[in-house]
Design a protein around this motif. Structure first.
Motif, mmCIF file in Angstrom:
data_model
loop_
_atom_site.group_PDB
_atom_site.id
_atom_site.type_symbol
_atom_site.label_atom_id
_atom_site.label_comp_id
_atom_site.label_asym_id
_atom_site.label_seq_id
_atom_site.Cartn_x
_atom_site.Cartn_y
_atom_site.Cartn_z
ATOM 1 N N ILE A 38 0.843 -1.206 0.000
ATOM 2 C CA ILE A 38 0.000 0.000 0.000
ATOM 3 C C ILE A 38 0.873 1.248 0.000
ATOM 4 C CG2 ILE A 38 -1.638 1.342 1.376
ATOM 5 C CD1 ILE A 38 -2.843 -1.383 2.255
ATOM 6 N N PHE A 39 1.898 1.250 0.828
ATOM 7 C CA PHE A 39 2.796 2.400 0.868
ATOM 8 C C PHE A 39 3.639 2.503 -0.395
ATOM 9 C CE2 PHE A 39 1.867 2.233 5.422
ATOM 10 C CZ PHE A 39 1.575 3.566 5.628
ATOM 11 N N ALA A 40 4.066 1.359 -0.926
ATOM 12 C CA ALA A 40 4.852 1.372 -2.169
ATOM 13 C C ALA A 40 4.027 1.950 -3.311
ATOM 14 C CB ALA A 40 5.320 -0.041 -2.509
ATOM 15 N N ALA A 41 2.731 1.658 -3.353
ATOM 16 C CA ALA A 41 1.857 2.207 -4.394
ATOM 17 C C ALA A 41 1.738 3.726 -4.276
ATOM 18 C CB ALA A 41 0.476 1.552 -4.315
ATOM 19 N N ALA A 42 1.895 4.252 -3.070
ATOM 20 C CA ALA A 42 1.828 5.694 -2.851
ATOM 21 C C ALA A 42 3.199 6.357 -3.029
ATOM 22 C CB ALA A 42 1.281 5.982 -1.460
ATOM 23 N N GLY A 43 4.206 5.567 -3.400
ATOM 24 C CA GLY A 43 5.538 6.122 -3.617
ATOM 25 C C GLY A 43 6.362 6.273 -2.351
ATOM 26 N N ILE A 44 5.981 5.565 -1.290
ATOM 27 C CA ILE A 44 6.681 5.648 -0.011
ATOM 28 C C ILE A 44 7.525 4.397 0.176
ATOM 29 C CG2 ILE A 44 6.394 5.763 2.497
ATOM 30 C CD1 ILE A 44 3.736 7.228 1.955
ATOM 31 N N THR A 45 8.803 4.582 0.443
ATOM 32 C CA THR A 45 9.712 3.463 0.670
ATOM 33 C C THR A 45 9.586 3.014 2.122
ATOM 34 O OG1 THR A 45 11.261 4.421 -0.899
ATOM 35 C CG2 THR A 45 12.116 2.723 0.564
ATOM 36 N N VAL A 46 9.401 1.712 2.331
ATOM 37 C CA VAL A 46 9.285 1.153 3.677
ATOM 38 C C VAL A 46 10.638 0.599 4.090
ATOM 39 C CG1 VAL A 46 8.165 -0.584 5.106
ATOM 40 C CG2 VAL A 46 6.854 0.614 3.358
ATOM 41 N N LEU A 47 11.172 1.115 5.189
ATOM 42 C CA LEU A 47 12.441 0.644 5.746
ATOM 43 C C LEU A 47 12.155 -0.094 7.041
ATOM 44 C CD1 LEU A 47 14.473 3.951 5.336
ATOM 45 C CD2 LEU A 47 14.450 1.995 3.792
ATOM 46 N N LYS A 48 12.749 -1.274 7.189
ATOM 47 C CA LYS A 48 12.556 -2.074 8.403
ATOM 48 C C LYS A 48 13.750 -1.877 9.334
ATOM 49 C CE LYS A 48 9.035 -4.658 6.807
ATOM 50 N NZ LYS A 48 7.802 -4.978 7.402
ATOM 51 N N THR A 49 13.481 -1.807 10.638
ATOM 52 C CA THR A 49 14.568 -1.737 11.607
ATOM 53 C C THR A 49 15.282 -3.086 11.630
ATOM 54 O OG1 THR A 49 13.081 -2.376 13.392
ATOM 55 C CG2 THR A 49 13.432 -0.010 13.050
ATOM 56 N N PRO A 50 16.545 -3.115 12.032
ATOM 57 C CA PRO A 50 17.271 -4.394 12.081
ATOM 58 C C PRO A 50 16.609 -5.367 13.054
ATOM 59 C CG PRO A 50 18.773 -2.539 12.323
ATOM 60 C CD PRO A 50 17.384 -1.989 12.385
ATOM 61 N N PRO A 51 16.734 -6.672 12.810
ATOM 62 C CA PRO A 51 16.127 -7.662 13.717
ATOM 63 C C PRO A 51 16.753 -7.617 15.112
ATOM 64 C CG PRO A 51 17.156 -8.735 11.811
ATOM 65 C CD PRO A 51 17.393 -7.278 11.678
ATOM 66 N N ARG A 52 15.942 -7.862 16.095
ATOM 67 C CA ARG A 52 16.353 -7.932 17.503
ATOM 68 C C ARG A 52 17.071 -6.683 17.990
ATOM 69 N NH1 ARG A 52 19.300 -12.859 16.359
ATOM 70 N NH2 ARG A 52 17.756 -13.899 15.115
ATOM 71 N N THR A 53 16.555 -5.523 17.600
ATOM 72 C CA THR A 53 17.118 -4.244 18.059
ATOM 73 C C THR A 53 15.980 -3.355 18.551
ATOM 74 O OG1 THR A 53 17.026 -3.407 15.814
ATOM 75 C CG2 THR A 53 19.147 -4.257 16.571
#
Length: 121
Positions: A18-33
């Motif tokens: 949904i965010f990608a369709a709106a032109g927004i890049t989704v960044l994930k935080t590193p695992p276990r942080t």
């Protein structure tokens, strides 16, 4: 524009699409942080407790106006527990001398939801 998310199971691939369709890049935080996004989460908790939870927001335009005014208040007034010398707000890097005598004036922010105090000149 980017959106930073933790790796909570609530944020599924459909959510990212949904965010990608709106032109927004989704960044994930590193695992276990768990502290990777702690500063943003603390600011969000503060703005909710001091501002948005105390009023009814009528739409995106109203929300932006409320947040713009609150950001000005947050960065320019009030003490901050962020390790800054003298607990000065981010917009006050120089040493401010506050007179200890005189009348105190109150300025209402966001219709009285927040008050700012200063000595009268």
């Amino acid at each position: 524009m980017a959106l930073i998310l933790d790796r909570d199971a609530n944020f599924t691939a459909v959510f990212d699409e949904i965010f990608a369709a709106a032109g927004i890049t989704v960044l994930k935080t590193p695992p276990r942080t768990p502290r990777a996004n702690c500063y943003a989460e603390r600011w969000i908790r503060t703005v909710r407790a001091e501002c948005s939870d105390r009023m009814l927001i009528y739409g995106e335009r109203h929300l932006r106006a409320v947040l713009d005014e609150y950001v000005g208040h947050y960065n320019g007034h009030g003490p901050h527990q962020c390790g800054r010398p003298g607990q000065r707000p981010p917009d006050q890097d120089e040493q401010v001398v506050v007179p200890m005598e005189g009348r105190i004036e109150r300025r209402k922010v966001r219709g009285g939801a927040i008050n700012e105090y200063r000595r009268a000149a």
